[in-house]
Design an enzyme around this catalytic site. Structure first.
Site, PDB file in Angstrom:
ATOM      1  N   ARG A 291       0.827  -1.221   0.000  1.00 31.59           N
ATOM      2  CA  ARG A 291       0.000   0.000   0.000  1.00 31.59           C
ATOM      3  C   ARG A 291       0.857   1.265   0.000  1.00 31.59           C
ATOM      4  O   ARG A 291       0.467   2.261  -0.610  1.00 31.59           O
ATOM      5  CB  ARG A 291      -0.939  -0.009   1.205  1.00 31.59           C
ATOM      6  CG  ARG A 291      -2.081  -0.980   0.961  1.00 31.59           C
ATOM      7  CD  ARG A 291      -3.036  -1.047   2.100  1.00 31.59           C
ATOM      8  NE  ARG A 291      -4.236  -1.790   1.706  1.00 31.59           N
ATOM      9  CZ  ARG A 291      -5.034  -2.408   2.548  1.00 31.59           C
ATOM     10  NH1 ARG A 291      -4.780  -2.380   3.844  1.00 31.59           N
ATOM     11  NH2 ARG A 291      -6.089  -3.044   2.124  1.00 31.59           N
TER      12      ARG A 291
ATOM     13  N   LYS B 138     -16.114 -18.323   1.441  1.00 36.44           N
ATOM     14  CA  LYS B 138     -17.556 -18.552   1.586  1.00 36.44           C
ATOM     15  C   LYS B 138     -18.400 -17.951   0.483  1.00 36.44           C
ATOM     16  O   LYS B 138     -18.120 -16.857  -0.002  1.00 36.44           O
ATOM     17  CB  LYS B 138     -18.028 -17.975   2.922  1.00 36.44           C
ATOM     18  CG  LYS B 138     -17.406 -18.703   4.084  1.00 36.44           C
ATOM     19  CD  LYS B 138     -17.998 -18.282   5.398  1.00 36.44           C
ATOM     20  CE  LYS B 138     -17.555 -19.260   6.473  1.00 36.44           C
ATOM     21  NZ  LYS B 138     -17.498 -18.673   7.790  1.00 36.44           N
TER      22      LYS B 138
ATOM     23  N   GLY C  11      -8.352  -9.370  -1.327  1.00 36.84           N
ATOM     24  CA  GLY C  11      -7.071  -9.331  -0.620  1.00 36.84           C
ATOM     25  C   GLY C  11      -6.279 -10.615  -0.786  1.00 36.84           C
ATOM     26  O   GLY C  11      -5.076 -10.589  -1.083  1.00 36.84           O
TER      27      GLY C  11
ATOM     28  N   GLY D 109     -12.127  -4.876   0.461  1.00 32.66           N
ATOM     29  CA  GLY D 109     -13.560  -4.600   0.555  1.00 32.66           C
ATOM     30  C   GLY D 109     -14.053  -3.665  -0.534  1.00 32.66           C
ATOM     31  O   GLY D 109     -15.150  -3.849  -1.070  1.00 32.66           O
TER      32      GLY D 109
HETATM   33  P1  ADP Z   1     -10.391 -12.851  -1.224  1.00 33.32           P
HETATM   34  O1  ADP Z   1      -9.685 -12.125  -0.105  1.00 33.32           O
HETATM   35  O2  ADP Z   1      -9.505 -13.006  -2.427  1.00 33.32           O
HETATM   36  O3  ADP Z   1     -11.713 -12.239  -1.557  1.00 33.32           O
HETATM   37  P2  ADP Z   1     -11.486 -14.781   0.621  1.00 33.32           P
HETATM   38  O4  ADP Z   1     -11.115 -13.895   1.744  1.00 33.32           O
HETATM   39  O5  ADP Z   1     -12.910 -14.963   0.309  1.00 33.32           O
HETATM   40  O6  ADP Z   1     -10.681 -14.355  -0.709  1.00 33.32           O
HETATM   41  O7  ADP Z   1     -10.921 -16.256   0.895  1.00 33.32           O
HETATM   42  C1  ADP Z   1      -9.573 -16.524   1.094  1.00 33.32           C
HETATM   43  C2  ADP Z   1      -9.389 -17.678   2.039  1.00 33.32           C
HETATM   44  O8  ADP Z   1     -10.088 -18.826   1.588  1.00 33.32           O
HETATM   45  C3  ADP Z   1      -7.927 -18.093   2.164  1.00 33.32           C
HETATM   46  O9  ADP Z   1      -7.499 -17.873   3.495  1.00 33.32           O
HETATM   47  C4  ADP Z   1      -7.925 -19.570   1.811  1.00 33.32           C
HETATM   48  O10 ADP Z   1      -7.082 -20.351   2.638  1.00 33.32           O
HETATM   49  C5  ADP Z   1      -9.375 -19.950   2.024  1.00 33.32           C
HETATM   50  N1  ADP Z   1      -9.724 -21.160   1.262  1.00 33.32           N
HETATM   51  C6  ADP Z   1      -9.581 -21.368  -0.048  1.00 33.32           C
HETATM   52  N2  ADP Z   1      -9.962 -22.620  -0.376  1.00 33.32           N
HETATM   53  C7  ADP Z   1     -10.362 -23.220   0.757  1.00 33.32           C
HETATM   54  C8  ADP Z   1     -10.858 -24.520   1.074  1.00 33.32           C
HETATM   55  N3  ADP Z   1     -11.017 -25.467   0.131  1.00 33.32           N
HETATM   56  N4  ADP Z   1     -11.145 -24.782   2.355  1.00 33.32           N
HETATM   57  C9  ADP Z   1     -10.981 -23.840   3.298  1.00 33.32           C
HETATM   58  N5  ADP Z   1     -10.521 -22.598   3.070  1.00 33.32           N
HETATM   59  C10 ADP Z   1     -10.214 -22.289   1.815  1.00 33.32           C
HETATM   60 MG    MG Z   2      -9.825 -12.257   2.077  1.00 34.16          MG
END
Ligand code: ADP
Ligand code: MG
Length: 401
Positions: free
Chosen positions: A36, A197, A351, A374
């Site tokens: 950043r 999720k 992120g 976000g």
């Molecule tokens: P982003 O920040 O890119 O939007 P998220 O915050 O939604 O992504 O999700 C990232 C997290 O999801 C990571 O910490 C990763 O370890 C977890 N993750 C990815 N695949 C799985 C899985 N199969 N089971 C549990 N956690 C997972």
């Molecule tokens: Mg994340």
């Protein structure tokens, strides 16, 4: 875009307030990831070279309106100075006599960082008196804090009502790149989506369902889609409530948009049991948990992505923090890199997806890796970002004047 840029204004000798997102990981005064800070440099350097008197506003962490010495921005002034190649001053408050005196002492070309704006409860409350006090420090306001643009706070939104407001270079670059996903994107437009999720990304699905040609789904959220389709995902992370996934499946079917889900997976008995990780068909998860998409799935996703002309990648395909579960994210990332070399527009948002892109080495091959967590998510949900709306209002008012 309907706002003005830093390029449109004269800054020489002016007091220019710049809101940056300098919310970096800081432990005992030591800096972790400096992405950043680096992202803020283009705007700050430009102002310095053009003899502006630069006043930087930023926040660090969540002090909740109280002075928390561990969340002081003072060490960041030093870090900025090192990277800008010169001294960056620091004032122990962002409003009041301390800030005013520091601003009054500025010479052309100087840069001053003010203390954490969130030490004042009025910041997050978007208090107009506080916003006006911030605005009074300068002649011009530059919002460069894309990562905070989804917050309607005094230093990101309220302030723009009291002083002419323009976008900084990072803000502009982010909105230009993200805008290419929404303004007439070249087709096929594929969304690779993963992460933890479904619940966190329902808004992204419903907005992009109006735009994309296909989704390829990985990460923890794929487990939820598999479960919604009646597949036993064992002890995998998944949302308890399957109804959002079911609604997305129904909507996609109605619109004839393919939702690709895994056909195989890398599984283990626990998160940290990576030594016993193995690849199995999706019908054979048993009591184990899915931690990455399998190689057959990754190859199928890569084939879809290689043909795409617009791509958004949000959320890793697996638990990329561990080497045993990085392959899915790497294969997908490399396919996006290849598509990009062949002319596709690719944007990585989120992120963790951005962190994975840097860690696994495909970040440089993307059209754009967003710095906003976000804020990027809200953009992908089709929401108006209050910080951006404030810049547009300011441009409109300037047009009327
Ligand atoms: P982003 O920040 O890119 O939007 P998220 O915050 O939604 O992504 O999700 C990232 C997290 O999801 C990571 O910490 C990763 O370890 C977890 N993750 C990815 N695949 C799985 C899985 N199969 N089971 C549990 N956690 C997972
Ligand atoms: Mg994340």
């Amino acid at each position: 875009m309907n706002f003005r840029s830093l390029r449109d204004v004269d800054v020489r000798g002016k007091r220019v307030i710049v809101r940056e997102d300098l919310n970096v990981p800081l432990k005992d005064g030591h800096l972790g990831d400096d992405t950043r800070i680096v992202a803020a440099l283009q705007t700050l350097r430009w102002l310095r070279e053009r003899d502006a008197r630069t006043i930087v506003l930023a926040h660090l962490g969540r002090p909740d309106g109280k002075v928390v010495p561990q969340l002081s921005l003072r060490p960041i002034a030093t870090e900025l100075g090192v990277r800008l190649g010169g001294r960056v001053g620091f004032a122990g408050d962002c409003v009041g006599p301390v800030a005013e005196a520091a601003v009054a002492a500025l010479h052309d070309g100087d840069t001053l960082l003010l203390e954490n704006v969130r030490f004042h409860p009025e910041e997050e409350a978007n208090d107009p008196v506080f916003a006006r006090a911030l605005a009074a420090l300068g002649d011009l306001y530059v919002n460069d804090a894309f990562g905070t643009a989804h917050r309607a706070h005094a230093s990101t939104e309220g302030i723009a009502a009291y002083v002419p407001a323009v976008a900084g270079f990072l803000m502009e670059a982010e909105l230009t790149a993200l805008g290419r996903l929404t303004n007439d994107p070249a087709l096929p437009f594929v969304c690779a989506i993963g992460g933890a999720k479904v619940k966190d990304k329902v808004g992204v699905f419903s907005h992009l369902l109006q735009r994309v040609s296909a989704f390829v789904i990985g990460g923890g959220m794929a487990n939820t889609f598999l479960a919604a389709a009646g597949i036993d995902v064992g002890t995998s992370l998944r949302d308890d409530d399957l109804s959002p996934a079911k609604a997305i499946i129904a909507q996609a079917k109605l619109k004839n948009i393919p939702l690709h889900v895994p056909s195989d997976a890398v599984v283990s008995t626990a998160f940290d049991a990576d030594a016993s990780a193995e690849t199995v068909p999706i019908s054979e998860i048993g009591a184990r948990m899915i931690l990455d998409i399998g190689p057959q799935t990754a190859a199928a996703y890569a084939a879809v992505l290689r043909d795409a002309r617009t791509i958004v990648f949000n959320g890793p395909m697996g638990v990329y923090e561990k080497p045993a579960y990085q392959n899915g994210t790497r294969t997908v990332g490399e396919a996006i890199a290849e598509a990009t070399r062949n002319g596709a527009v690719s944007v990585v948002g989120g992120g963790d997806a951005a962190a994975a892109a840097h860690e696994l080495g495909f970040a440089a091959a993307m059209t754009h890796v967003s710095t906003g967590g976000g804020a990027t998510l809200e953009f992908l949900e089709g929401k108006t970002l209050p910080g951006v709306a404030a810049l547009e209002r300011s441009a409109q008012e300037a047009g009327i004047r």
